[in-house]
Structure formats: C-alpha cells, structure tokens
Design an enzyme around this catalytic site. Structure first.
Site, PDB file in Angstrom:
ATOM      1  N   PHE A 134       0.860  -1.193   0.000  1.00 44.37           N
ATOM      2  CA  PHE A 134       0.000   0.000   0.000  1.00 44.37           C
ATOM      3  C   PHE A 134       0.891   1.235   0.000  1.00 44.37           C
ATOM      4  CE2 PHE A 134      -2.325   3.549   1.765  1.00 44.37           C
ATOM      5  CZ  PHE A 134      -3.510   3.499   1.040  1.00 44.37           C
ATOM      6  N   ASP A 221       9.451   2.536   1.692  1.00 43.97           N
ATOM      7  CA  ASP A 221       8.317   3.323   2.196  1.00 43.97           C
ATOM      8  C   ASP A 221       8.193   3.059   3.699  1.00 43.97           C
ATOM      9  OD1 ASP A 221       5.837   4.299   2.946  1.00 43.97           O
ATOM     10  OD2 ASP A 221       4.753   3.476   1.225  1.00 43.97           O
ATOM     11  N   LYS A 250       2.890   9.816   8.280  1.00 44.49           N
ATOM     12  CA  LYS A 250       2.157   9.414   9.479  1.00 44.49           C
ATOM     13  C   LYS A 250       2.717   9.914  10.812  1.00 44.49           C
ATOM     14  CE  LYS A 250      -0.788   5.767   7.759  1.00 44.49           C
ATOM     15  NZ  LYS A 250      -0.479   5.159   6.474  1.00 44.49           N
TER      16      LYS A 250
HETATM   17  C1  PLP Z   1      -0.790   5.375   5.068  1.00 46.72           C
HETATM   18  C2  PLP Z   1       0.271   4.971   4.102  1.00 46.72           C
HETATM   19  C3  PLP Z   1       0.510   5.706   2.940  1.00 46.72           C
HETATM   20  C4  PLP Z   1      -0.379   6.853   2.506  1.00 46.72           C
HETATM   21  O1  PLP Z   1      -0.291   7.919   3.376  1.00 46.72           O
HETATM   22  P1  PLP Z   1      -1.360   9.140   3.269  1.00 46.72           P
HETATM   23  O2  PLP Z   1      -0.837  10.145   4.242  1.00 46.72           O
HETATM   24  O3  PLP Z   1      -2.684   8.568   3.647  1.00 46.72           O
HETATM   25  O4  PLP Z   1      -1.340   9.595   1.875  1.00 46.72           O
HETATM   26  C5  PLP Z   1       1.562   5.328   2.130  1.00 46.72           C
HETATM   27  N1  PLP Z   1       2.354   4.299   2.451  1.00 46.72           N
HETATM   28  C6  PLP Z   1       2.160   3.584   3.570  1.00 46.72           C
HETATM   29  C7  PLP Z   1       3.093   2.461   3.877  1.00 46.72           C
HETATM   30  C8  PLP Z   1       1.111   3.874   4.417  1.00 46.72           C
HETATM   31  O5  PLP Z   1       0.910   3.137   5.507  1.00 46.72           O
END
Ligand code: PLP
Length: 402
Positions: A134, A221, A250
């Site tokens: 994701f 990521d 986050k």
């Molecule tokens: C939540 C998340 C995203 C997206 O972040 P947003 O601030 O909602 O755009 C991308 N990568 C990972 C691994 C995530 O957990």
C-alpha cells in the site's frame, strides 16, 4: 471497515465510519462526545506518536501558531533545516524533501526513480513493487499499490510497474531478468495496510545488494513502520542496511500533517529547481511539529519504549491467545515493536465495533488481521488492558459459526 453510516449529507461518503465522534484525548486515552472513554490502540492510524495532548508538544505548537503557520518555499524556512538535519542524522542519509502526506512522499519517490532512469538514458523506466503493498491513493501510488480493491474503478493505471511477491529473491530476479529499464525497487519494510507483513532481514540485505549490483535505487516506504514504531528510527535499520530513498509521513508530526522523502547520495541531486514542489510542504507549523516530535521521542526514550512494550504486548497476546494459536483460529501474531498484527483464520471486521463497545480503538486490515499501532508512549499497564479487552473478543468471534 464497519458499514457506512454517512454522518452528514455534505461530507463525501469515502469512509465507513463508526458511530462515535471523539472530542478530546490525554495520552493513550480518548473520550467521545458522550463522555465515554476509550483506550487508543490505533493512534489515528500510526500517527499520534506522542499520544494526545502531550504536555511538551501542545505548548510548542501554540508558540509556533503565534509566530508563523505558513510562509512558502520561496523563502528559507529555518525549521526545515533543523528537521532535515535531525532526519539525516537518524537515518544516515543526506537530504530531505518535505511535503504533507504519505502519498505525496511516495509520489516524490516515484518521480525520483523515473528521473534517475531518464538521467541515465532510460526512456521508459520501470519500478519493482510488491503484492499486498500500500503506497497511497493518488493515481500513481494506487498503481504501485498491490490491492485490486484500491485500484478498482480508477483505471487506466499508471504503467511502468513490475509486481513481485514479498520475501522471494528468486521471483524478483526472474521478474527483472534481462530488463534494462528497471530503475528501482520500492517496498514497505513492514507492509501495513496489507496485513502487517514484515520483509525478512535477509531479504532486505539481499535486495540492497542486488540494487547495488544493478544500479537500481532501493526505495523503502517507511510511512507507517518508520519514526520509531518498531524500536529503531526506521524499520529497515534492523537489517543494518540503508535505502537510497525513504518516504515518511504518518508519525512524523504526531498528528500535524508532515511528509518527507529522505534520500542518500545516489538520489540527492536528481531533482533540480523546478522539478518538484509542494505549497504546504515544510511549512513552519509542520516543521515545528516534526522537530518537537523527535525531541520528545528522545527525551522520553520512546524508541526503547516501543521496542520493550511492543515485545511485552506481543508476548502477552501470544499467552492470552495460546489456545487459539494451537487450534489454528489465530494463524500468526506478526510485527515488531508497536506495529503488531493478529492474523485470524477468518474475516474479523466485526471486531472493530465490538472493541469500540468495550472501550478500545483498533483497526482491521486485509480482512483478517487485527492491527495495533498505538502511540509510542503506551505503558505496560495499557498493554495489559489491550490484551484484557481484545483477546476475549477474538476468542468469541472465532467460536461463532462462519
Ligand atoms: C498510510 C500509508 C501511505 C499513505 O499515506 P497518506 O498520508 O494517507 O497519503 C503510504 N504508504 C504507507 C506504507 C502507508 O501506511
């Protein structure tokens, strides 16, 4: 997610919301507008690093509000320079681009990878991505995401991605064999939304070596698993490697929207003035939130707390669910530090509402995985409370007929 109950005729119906509204919080506790108390094991989805109403964060933000909230990147922003240095020192990387969200950080990473390719004469660069990944909900990041539900209805997807299974080096080599257009490998160190699936340490090291041999960028990521959640600043550090590109968001601002892409020398000079930007990215309020988050994490030993209380919580869950683990109802309890997933043998979305009714905030990802990503200030007593509330709900759900 629970069934959709639109709260307003005016708010777009993008989330199936639980039938409560939260009004205030303190530490790992939140209260709803009816005065009911909840233990927060979700932390705003791995966002509220230092918990709610932190006695150091709130005054710092209040101070910043009276000075400047926003200027623009037409001028130097001193707090950007401070936060960039803090991130560089803690990651061992060299440079930072600031933005506001996870998908925006990942967009920047994807643009970096493509330009890295173009700069070496690759006109149609391709990026390796993973099943169950994701990376966000923009058109490019949902194309990189490995979940058909996120992609459904939004085609045509962005091209230039090669998808492989996690923790399988042979599959990665086979999928890229003889392909001169590959420019990068893009992965979460621990997949979050995909069900709390950690990359194996050996796999991370092997992919790092492969990227070095083939001159690919390794892009990790860390939007969800980074910022101390696993007990190190960044989850990949457990494998003793460094990525070339690391998107963050986050937990970085403890609730104030802050995103960043931290890069090493191979990616430091790819963007030149005019190649990329963000109006809100790196604004003084966001930067102050990031700086204070890191300061508080260090003053309060939150990396160590995440590691220790996380290990304690995992062990306590394993003890409390021993019978369910033995009979296969609980398939696995995975994760590191305060990023834990309890994988059940059946869908468990119903647990989210039942936990709310019992005074606990959790989430369920990938249909069968209870996800716990509480604030990093969680105490042992609060970990005990999570176990006491959650495990009977899991046992009861597993006993129900399908
Ligand atoms: C939540 C998340 C995203 C997206 O972040 P947003 O601030 O909602 O755009 C991308 N990568 C990972 C691994 C995530 O957990």
């Amino acid at each position: 997610m629970p069934s959709a109950t639109p709260s307003s005729p005016h708010v777009m119906n993008t989330y199936g919301r639980l039938p409560i509204a939260l009004s205030h919080g303190q530490g790992c506790r939140v209260w709803d507008t009816n005065g009911r108390e909840y233990l927060d094991a979700l932390g705003g989805i791995a966002v509220n690093t230092v918990g709610h109403n932190h006695p150091k964060l709130v005054p710092a933000l209040q101070d910043q509000l009276t000075k400047l909230i926003h200027t623009s990147n037409y001028y130097h922003v001193p707090h950007q320079e401070v936060l960039a240095r803090l991130l560089v020192e803690r990651s061992g990387l060299t440079n930072v681009f600031f933005c506001s969200t996870g998908l925006e950080a990942n967009e920047a990473a994807l643009k970096l990878a493509r330009k890295f390719g173009h700069d070496k004469g690759i006109e149609r660069p391709e990026i390796v991505v993973y099943e169950k990944a994701f990376h966000g909900r923009s058109i490019a990041t949902l194309s990189a995401t490995g979940n058909p539900k996120v992609q459904a209805g939004f085609g045509p997807l962005v091209e230039g991605f090669i998808r492989v299974p996690v923790n399988n080096l042979a599959a990665l080599k086979a999928a890229t064999e003889g392909n001169p257009n590959v420019v990068a490998v893009f992965m979460e160190a621990i997949q979050g939304e995909g069900g709390v699936n950690p990359m194996h340490m050996d796999y991370l090291r092997d992919v790092r070596a492969l990227c070095d041999t083939r001159d690919w960028l390794l892009m990790i990521d860390e939007v969800q698993c980074g910022m101390g959640r696993t007990g190190k600043w960044f989850a990949h550090q457990w494998a003793g490697i460094k990525p070339d590109v690391m998107p963050l968001a986050k937990g970085l601002g403890s609730g104030v929207p802050v995103g960043a892409v931290v890069v090493g020398p191979r990616a430091a000079n790819i963007f030149q003035p005019g190649n990329h930007g963000s109006t809100f990215g790196g604004n003084p309020l966001a930067m102050r939130a990031g700086v204070e988050t890191i300061r508080i994490m260090e003053e309060e030993g939150l990396l160590e707390n995440a590691e220790k209380v996380g290990a304690y919580l995992k062990a306590s869950l394993e003890t409390a669910l021993a019978a369910e683990i033995a009979n296969g109802g609980v398939k696995e309890i995975r994760g590191l530090g305060l990023m834990l997933g309890i994988d059940l043998a059946k869908p468990c979305g119903a647990l989210v509402q039942r936990a709310v009714d019992a005074g606990l905030l959790i989430s369920v990802t990938a249909d069968t995985v209870v996800r716990l990503v509480p604030p990093l200030i969680l105490s042992r007593a609060e970990a005990d409370e999570i176990v006491t509330i959650l495990c009977p709900l899991i046992s009861a759900l597993l006993k129900e007929a399908a």
